[in-house]
Design a protein around this motif. Structure first.
Motif, PDB file in Angstrom:
ATOM      1  N   ASN A  90       0.833  -1.209   0.000  1.00 38.58           N
ATOM      2  CA  ASN A  90       0.000   0.000   0.000  1.00 38.58           C
ATOM      3  C   ASN A  90       0.862   1.251   0.000  1.00 38.58           C
ATOM      4  N   GLU A  91       0.345   2.277  -0.652  1.00 39.49           N
ATOM      5  CA  GLU A  91       0.953   3.611  -0.633  1.00 39.49           C
ATOM      6  C   GLU A  91      -0.133   4.570  -0.179  1.00 39.49           C
ATOM      7  N   HIS A  92       0.191   5.849  -0.071  1.00 35.51           N
ATOM      8  CA  HIS A  92      -0.791   6.799   0.453  1.00 35.51           C
ATOM      9  C   HIS A  92      -0.650   8.145  -0.241  1.00 35.51           C
ATOM     10  N   ALA A  93      -1.780   8.720  -0.629  1.00 39.71           N
ATOM     11  CA  ALA A  93      -1.792  10.060  -1.211  1.00 39.71           C
ATOM     12  C   ALA A  93      -2.122  11.066  -0.112  1.00 39.71           C
ATOM     13  N   ILE A  94      -1.160  11.914   0.197  1.00 38.59           N
ATOM     14  CA  ILE A  94      -1.357  12.994   1.166  1.00 38.59           C
ATOM     15  C   ILE A  94      -1.877  14.179   0.374  1.00 38.59           C
ATOM     16  N   ARG A  95      -3.081  14.637   0.720  1.00 33.95           N
ATOM     17  CA  ARG A  95      -3.706  15.724  -0.043  1.00 33.95           C
ATOM     18  C   ARG A  95      -4.007  16.907   0.865  1.00 33.95           C
ATOM     19  N   ARG A  96      -3.803  18.081   0.308  1.00 30.32           N
ATOM     20  CA  ARG A  96      -4.122  19.311   1.024  1.00 30.32           C
ATOM     21  C   ARG A  96      -5.623  19.588   0.901  1.00 30.32           C
ATOM     22  N   HIS A  97      -6.222  19.991   2.018  1.00 27.37           N
ATOM     23  CA  HIS A  97      -7.631  20.376   2.038  1.00 27.37           C
ATOM     24  C   HIS A  97      -7.730  21.791   2.591  1.00 27.37           C
ATOM     25  N   ALA A  98      -8.700  22.532   2.098  1.00 26.91           N
ATOM     26  CA  ALA A  98      -8.937  23.892   2.605  1.00 26.91           C
ATOM     27  C   ALA A  98      -9.210  23.828   4.104  1.00 26.91           C
ATOM     28  N   ASN A  99      -8.680  24.787   4.834  1.00 28.61           N
ATOM     29  CA  ASN A  99      -8.888  24.917   6.273  1.00 28.61           C
ATOM     30  C   ASN A  99      -8.279  23.792   7.105  1.00 28.61           C
TER      31      ASN A  99
END
Length: 173
Positions: A90-99
């Motif tokens: 498994n790998e993981h996508a770190i995503r930016r979210h508003a606030n």
């Protein structure tokens, strides 16, 4: 289906579920949760990051985007990445979210916590560059792989200097 029941196998499965249920209730008790049907690694990850950073856990354990508010008002999204020992599947996508100002990733190998990373989401491009990433959307997303984990683990000071909190079992942030 006309296959015969295998009594020993059936009984072993039920016994294993009973042992898991007892262990799960013990974990929930330590977390201070009366009950949960959520993934226990998700519950544990949120509480580990809370214990590491302080602040307040979100009132709703299933709300979108953030799980923890820090004393300064910043919010933290907590996720986990679970893999076997050896080669990761498994790998993981770190995503930016508003606030959401911080993204915490609890890393499990063979169900043991091997690290906790907390990234300020505004610094994703710096982490993207430091890890030698080439995929697009580096301002808003970081594809985190086993190789990336090995890079961070080998030189945590380099990533701490970029603003990442790195907790390793034998080290403090």
């Amino acid at each position: 289906m006309s296959d015969p029941m295998i009594p020993q196998r059936f009984a072993a499965l039920l016994e294993s579920l009973d042992a898991y249920r007892v262990a799960r209730h013990a974990l929930l008790a330590v977390l201070g949760l009366p009950a949960s049907n959520r993934d226990p690694l998700a519950e544990l990850s949120e509480h580990l990051v809370h214990a590491l950073l302080g602040g307040e856990l979100a009132v709703s354990r299933v709300q979108a985007h953030w799980d923890l508010t820090l004393p300064d008002g910043d919010t933290v999204q907590v996720k986990y990445l679970a893999n076997p020992t050896g080669i990761w599947v498994n790998e993981h996508a770190i995503r930016r979210h508003a606030n959401v100002q911080h993204y915490a990733l609890v890393i499990f190998e063979a169900f043991a916590v091997v690290g906790v990373l907390v990234l300020p989401t505004a610094r994703l491009p710096a982490f993207h560059a430091a890890l030698g990433k080439r995929h697009p959307r580096g301002e808003d997303e970081l594809q985190f792989t086993q190789r990336n984990w090995q890079t961070v683990r080998a030189d945590p000071g380099r990533f701490r200097a970029l603003g990442m909190t790195v907790w390793l079992p034998s080290h403090s942030p």
